[in-house]
Design a protein around this motif. Structure first.
Motif, PDB file in Angstrom:
ATOM      1  N   PRO A 129       3.090  15.055  -3.290  1.00 41.12           N
ATOM      2  CA  PRO A 129       2.455  14.988  -4.421  1.00 41.12           C
ATOM      3  C   PRO A 129       2.919  14.529  -5.576  1.00 41.12           C
ATOM      4  N   GLY A 130       2.171  13.495  -6.500  1.00 39.62           N
ATOM      5  CA  GLY A 130       2.772  13.042  -7.891  1.00 39.62           C
ATOM      6  C   GLY A 130       3.425  11.715  -7.127  1.00 39.62           C
ATOM      7  N   GLN A 131       3.635  11.264  -5.957  1.00 42.53           N
ATOM      8  CA  GLN A 131       4.655  10.194  -5.666  1.00 42.53           C
ATOM      9  C   GLN A 131       3.833   8.565  -5.663  1.00 42.53           C
ATOM     10  N   GLY A 132       2.551   8.844  -5.758  1.00 43.46           N
ATOM     11  CA  GLY A 132       1.585   7.722  -5.760  1.00 43.46           C
ATOM     12  C   GLY A 132       1.647   7.219  -4.461  1.00 43.46           C
ATOM     13  N   THR A 133       1.346   5.818  -4.341  1.00 40.90           N
ATOM     14  CA  THR A 133       1.352   4.974  -2.994  1.00 40.90           C
ATOM     15  C   THR A 133       2.338   3.664  -3.225  1.00 40.90           C
ATOM     16  N   CYS A 134       2.627   3.376  -2.016  1.00 36.98           N
ATOM     17  CA  CYS A 134       3.768   2.126  -1.964  1.00 36.98           C
ATOM     18  C   CYS A 134       3.537   1.542  -0.591  1.00 36.98           C
ATOM     19  N   ALA A 135       2.537   0.451  -0.401  1.00 35.63           N
ATOM     20  CA  ALA A 135       2.734   0.136   0.964  1.00 35.63           C
ATOM     21  C   ALA A 135       3.716  -0.942   1.384  1.00 35.63           C
ATOM     22  N   GLY A 136       4.113  -1.821   0.454  1.00 39.19           N
ATOM     23  CA  GLY A 136       5.309  -2.646   1.125  1.00 39.19           C
ATOM     24  C   GLY A 136       5.560  -3.725   0.338  1.00 39.19           C
ATOM     25  N   GLN A 137       6.219  -4.704   0.790  1.00 40.70           N
ATOM     26  CA  GLN A 137       6.846  -5.727   0.182  1.00 40.70           C
ATOM     27  C   GLN A 137       5.743  -6.871   0.095  1.00 40.70           C
ATOM     28  N   THR A 138       5.821  -7.595  -0.971  1.00 39.61           N
ATOM     29  CA  THR A 138       4.857  -8.627  -1.494  1.00 39.61           C
ATOM     30  C   THR A 138       5.588  -9.894  -1.662  1.00 39.61           C
ATOM     31  N   PRO A 139       5.182 -11.104  -1.711  1.00 42.79           N
ATOM     32  CA  PRO A 139       5.837 -12.718  -1.904  1.00 42.79           C
ATOM     33  C   PRO A 139       6.566 -12.518  -3.088  1.00 42.79           C
ATOM     34  N   GLY A 140       8.084 -12.737  -2.965  1.00 41.94           N
ATOM     35  CA  GLY A 140       8.912 -12.609  -4.143  1.00 41.94           C
ATOM     36  C   GLY A 140       9.528 -11.265  -4.658  1.00 41.94           C
ATOM     37  N   GLN A 141       8.739 -10.375  -4.004  1.00 46.91           N
ATOM     38  CA  GLN A 141       9.190  -8.681  -4.039  1.00 46.91           C
ATOM     39  C   GLN A 141       9.881  -8.187  -2.998  1.00 46.91           C
ATOM     40  N   MET A 142      10.932  -8.714  -2.461  1.00 49.31           N
ATOM     41  CA  MET A 142      11.401  -7.974  -1.090  1.00 49.31           C
ATOM     42  C   MET A 142      11.768  -6.644  -1.170  1.00 49.31           C
ATOM     43  N   GLY A 176       1.298   0.731  -7.462  1.00 50.72           N
ATOM     44  CA  GLY A 176       0.592   2.224  -6.895  1.00 50.72           C
ATOM     45  C   GLY A 176       1.849   3.289  -6.876  1.00 50.72           C
ATOM     46  N   ALA A 177       2.941   2.902  -6.865  1.00 49.72           N
ATOM     47  CA  ALA A 177       4.249   3.859  -6.689  1.00 49.72           C
ATOM     48  C   ALA A 177       4.349   4.785  -8.121  1.00 49.72           C
TER      49      ALA A 177
END
Length: 364
Positions: A169-182, A213-214
């Motif tokens: 709860p309250g942690q949001g979402t965070c799927a994974g790495q994106t280009p330039g954001q390893m 989303g985090a």
């Protein structure tokens, strides 16, 4: 358990059903009384799972675990609706340890397992930090090894919430790495633990990086801190220990949390939780345990003290009934809830709460 000699594999189906009825005082904006069946847990979270162990020869074993978390009161799924939201991993094991890949617990969970007497209880440490009973991540590589009482463990997640439904709860979402954001959505944890026949000590570190989303859950009843940049961090450190005898056990520890964000409008979070608890098995059929928690969050001027007492009567090896009583006192700016049993139980800031729960647990 079913076994086949040709492949030397064992497969086990197991589970826990745990639910009850609770009363919570001073809940909601009107500080009204609340009576409900808890959504998340009673004395232990309900689950069912399948695990397997195959002997590959030469000391090498193949392992897997699939574990589903569900809600007894409504029959629905927990962990954001995931089918196997508690655990889903496959790995290899030998005398040097176990290497596994999938959705797994972080080392925060394993380091707390012995010293936190109440564990993932309705009125336990999860009431003050909802991440603690939800300390797991997607896309994770994990290692654990035990060498003459010394346990070493570490996890690395490439994206801790690829399901996009929130790990806690309250942690949001965070799927994974994106280009330039390893480092976006990365989670790393590590543990050292030493156990003997009568005492043990443990330490752990757990860092979650920000991303799209985090968020970092602040405390129940207050807004979460957004962690939109991969440089943002939500870090937990802990030290704890326990001692035990033939029919008793005592444990104590500290868990410090530091949330650092680049957003100028958001203040960093700096909190410390202390706990001490004990268990006494009066007879093979009756046990009493309890714990006291103290949460300090100086920067937000939010403090809370919670005390829980639980009695359990074992009707058989697999079936138990229990009752527990908990009180939580909030400081003027704090709105922690005594219960982690679902939404709607938080009080207004500065309000104390009483929780009473009567439940039943069956394991198979």
């Amino acid at each position: 358990m079913a076994a086949t000699s040709a492949s030397a594999q064992s497969v086990t189906l197991y589970g826990i059903l745990d639910t009850g009825i609770e009363y919570v005082s001073h809940a909601g904006a009107n500080n009204s009384s609340l009576v409900r069946m808890p959504a998340n847990t009673g004395s232990l979270p309900s689950r069912w799972g399948v695990r397997a162990d195959e002997d590959l020869g030469g000391g090498l074993r193949a392992l897997f675990m699939l574990e589903n978390g569900f809600n007894v009161r409504a029959g629905d799924l927990n962990q954001g609706g995931r089918l196997f939201g508690r655990q889903a991993w496959v790995g290899l094991s030998n005398q040097y340890g176990t290497l596994s890949i999938g959705r797994q617990y972080s080392m925060t969970f394993w380091a707390l397992a012995d010293a936190d007497i109440l564990g993932p209880d309705l009125y336990g440490s999860g009431s003050l930090d909802s991440y603690i009973p939800n300390a797991r991540s997607d896309n994770t590589i994990a290692y654990k090894g035990v060498f003459q009482g010394l346990s070493i463990g570490a996890t690395y997640s490439f994206g801790r919430d690829s399901g996009g439904t929130g790990n806690s709860p309250g942690q949001g979402t965070c799927a994974g790495q994106t280009p330039g954001q390893m480092t976006a959505c990365r989670q790393i944890s590590a543990m050292l633990k030493y156990d003997t026949a009568w005492f043990g000590v443990a330490g752990a570190w757990d860092e979650q990086r920000g991303g799209a989303g985090a968020a970092a859950n602040f405390f129940n009843g207050a807004a979460a801190v957004p962690l939109t940049s991969s440089s943002d961090k939500d870090t937990r450190w802990q030290l704890n220990g326990y001692v035990k005898g033939g029919n008793w056990k005592a444990g104590a520890g500290w868990l410090g949390r530091r949330v650092q964000t680049a957003a100028a409008a958001v203040a960093d979070v700096n909190s410390d939780m202390f706990y001490i608890g004990a268990l006494y098995q009066f007879t093979p059929a009756f046990a009493v345990d309890g714990e006291v928690f103290r949460m300090l969050n100086a920067r937000q001027n939010a403090r809370a003290t919670m005390a829980t007492l639980r009695g359990t009567y074992f009707l058989s090896k697999r079936t138990a009934v229990y009752t527990q009583l908990a009180w939580l006192g909030n400081s003027e700016q704090a709105a922690y809830s005594v219960s982690s049993g679902g939404a709607g139980g938080s009080p207004t800031p500065g309000t104390s709460q009483l929780g009473v729960n009567v439940g039943m647990r069956h394991t198979f």
